[in-house]
Design a protein around this motif. Structure first.
Motif, short mmCIF file in Angstrom:
data_model
loop_
_atom_site.label_atom_id
_atom_site.label_comp_id
_atom_site.label_asym_id
_atom_site.label_seq_id
_atom_site.Cartn_x
_atom_site.Cartn_y
_atom_site.Cartn_z
N PRO A 121 0.80 -1.33 -0.04
CA PRO A 121 -0.07 -0.02 -0.06
C PRO A 121 0.61 1.38 0.05
O PRO A 121 0.51 2.24 -0.46
CB PRO A 121 -0.88 0.04 1.12
CG PRO A 121 -0.99 -1.64 1.53
CD PRO A 121 0.35 -2.24 1.14
N ILE A 122 2.28 1.30 0.53
CA ILE A 122 2.99 2.43 0.48
C ILE A 122 3.95 2.46 -0.70
O ILE A 122 5.17 3.18 -0.78
CB ILE A 122 3.63 2.54 1.82
CG1 ILE A 122 4.62 1.27 1.93
CG2 ILE A 122 2.86 2.68 2.82
CD1 ILE A 122 5.63 1.50 3.27
N LEU A 123 3.51 1.63 -1.67
CA LEU A 123 4.35 1.69 -2.97
C LEU A 123 3.58 1.77 -4.24
O LEU A 123 3.14 0.97 -5.24
CB LEU A 123 5.01 0.23 -3.00
CG LEU A 123 5.93 -0.10 -2.07
CD1 LEU A 123 6.47 -1.62 -2.06
CD2 LEU A 123 7.32 0.92 -1.94
N PRO A 124 3.25 3.08 -4.50
CA PRO A 124 2.13 3.37 -5.37
C PRO A 124 2.77 3.22 -6.67
O PRO A 124 1.81 2.87 -7.63
CB PRO A 124 1.57 5.06 -5.03
CG PRO A 124 2.90 5.51 -4.18
CD PRO A 124 3.36 4.29 -3.38
N TYR A 125 3.93 3.39 -6.96
CA TYR A 125 4.43 3.53 -8.29
C TYR A 125 4.66 1.95 -8.62
O TYR A 125 4.28 1.46 -9.92
CB TYR A 125 5.81 4.04 -8.25
CG TYR A 125 6.17 4.14 -9.84
CD1 TYR A 125 5.79 5.02 -10.49
CD2 TYR A 125 7.31 3.32 -10.22
CE1 TYR A 125 6.10 5.21 -12.21
CE2 TYR A 125 7.92 3.74 -11.52
CZ TYR A 125 7.18 4.45 -12.57
OH TYR A 125 7.57 4.62 -13.63
N LEU A 126 5.01 1.07 -7.57
CA LEU A 126 4.98 -0.40 -7.90
C LEU A 126 3.55 -0.87 -8.41
O LEU A 126 3.21 -1.58 -9.28
CB LEU A 126 5.21 -1.18 -6.66
CG LEU A 126 5.10 -2.84 -6.83
CD1 LEU A 126 6.06 -3.16 -7.90
CD2 LEU A 126 5.37 -3.41 -5.36
N GLN A 127 2.48 -0.37 -7.62
CA GLN A 127 1.11 -0.86 -8.07
C GLN A 127 0.56 -0.44 -9.25
O GLN A 127 -0.02 -1.11 -10.24
CB GLN A 127 0.21 -0.15 -6.89
CG GLN A 127 0.43 -0.72 -5.54
CD GLN A 127 -0.75 0.02 -4.42
OE1 GLN A 127 -1.79 -0.09 -4.97
NE2 GLN A 127 0.06 0.78 -3.47
N ALA A 128 1.27 0.94 -9.91
CA ALA A 128 1.19 1.36 -11.10
C ALA A 128 1.72 0.62 -12.12
O ALA A 128 1.19 0.40 -13.29
CB ALA A 128 1.31 2.82 -10.97
#
Length: 219
Positions: free
Chosen positions: A64-71
């Motif tokens: 949840p604290i890795l928005p770029y990974l999620q993107a």
């Protein structure tokens, strides 16, 4: 239009095979895109380093604290959906544009085409994770559907996403990658092979080179 999935339930082994095969292929496509886009690879690694640090392996609770990974994962699934065509059955007669569809008609929904539609997505064939970081441009549930949508979406999607996120994060955090074990600016062949789950046409062969060993301090 109201549609439902087919009534016949798969065997447990079919569920297991489908879940593992599609997840592994999603990881392959994501890592392949990262290898072919080293600037994006570096951004993911830097985000992990800033959020997680350099003393432990990235975990599920870190996602949840890795928005770029999620993107990155979202963009990879947009370009390479695990199931490119979804089959559903119409529960009532309906009309789509000039086509009349009777009740109980089997309908093939082209997920691949929807998520590469130039009317919906800017530069639809380009790998651009940043498109998922702009909240003002977020798509609704029927434009981004790598796992289907609504009540009949893939039931294991959350488990699959958790697995893909953590595995891809660890592969970026811990290793550099050389295509076919060769040095130089090599690219992964992104040609799609035959199959219902969009496998790669050529075997995905890469040599991992240790970048960070999270277990070194405990050895």
């Amino acid at each position: 239009m109201s549609i439902s999935s087919t009534q016949m339930l798969p065997f447990p082994q079919d569920l297991f095979a489908a879940g593992t095969n599609t997840s592994s292929e999603a990881m392959q496509w994501t890592i392949a895109e990262l290898i072919n886009h080293p600037d994006v690879f570096s951004k993911v690694r830097e985000e992990i380093k800033d959020a997680v640090g350099s003393t432990r392996l990235v975990g599920e609770s870190d996602v949840p604290i890795l928005p770029y990974l999620q993107a990155v994962v979202k963009e990879a699934l947009r370009l390479h959906p695990p199931v490119p065509v979804i089959i559903r059955e119409c529960r009532e007669a309906c009309k789509i544009k000039n086509f009349y569809i009777p009740n109980k008609t089997m309908v093939a929904i082209n997920v691949y085409a929807i998520m590469r539609d130039a009317k919906i997505w800017d530069c639809p064939n380009d790998f651009r994770p940043e498109r998922f970081l702009d909240s003002s441009k977020q798509k609704d549930g029927m434009e981004y559907i790598p796992f289907g949508a609504g009540r009949r979406a893939v039931p294991g999607s959350k488990l699959a996403l958790s697995l893909v996120h953590t595995t891809v994060a660890a592969m970026v955090q811990c290793f550099d990658w050389k295509v076919d074990g060769k040095k130089g600016d090599n690219k992964v062949n992104m040609q799609v092979g035959p199959g219902i789950s969009m496998p790669m046409a050529q075997p995905f062969k890469c040599l991992p080179v240790v970048h960070y060993n999270p277990f070194a301090s405990s050895m």
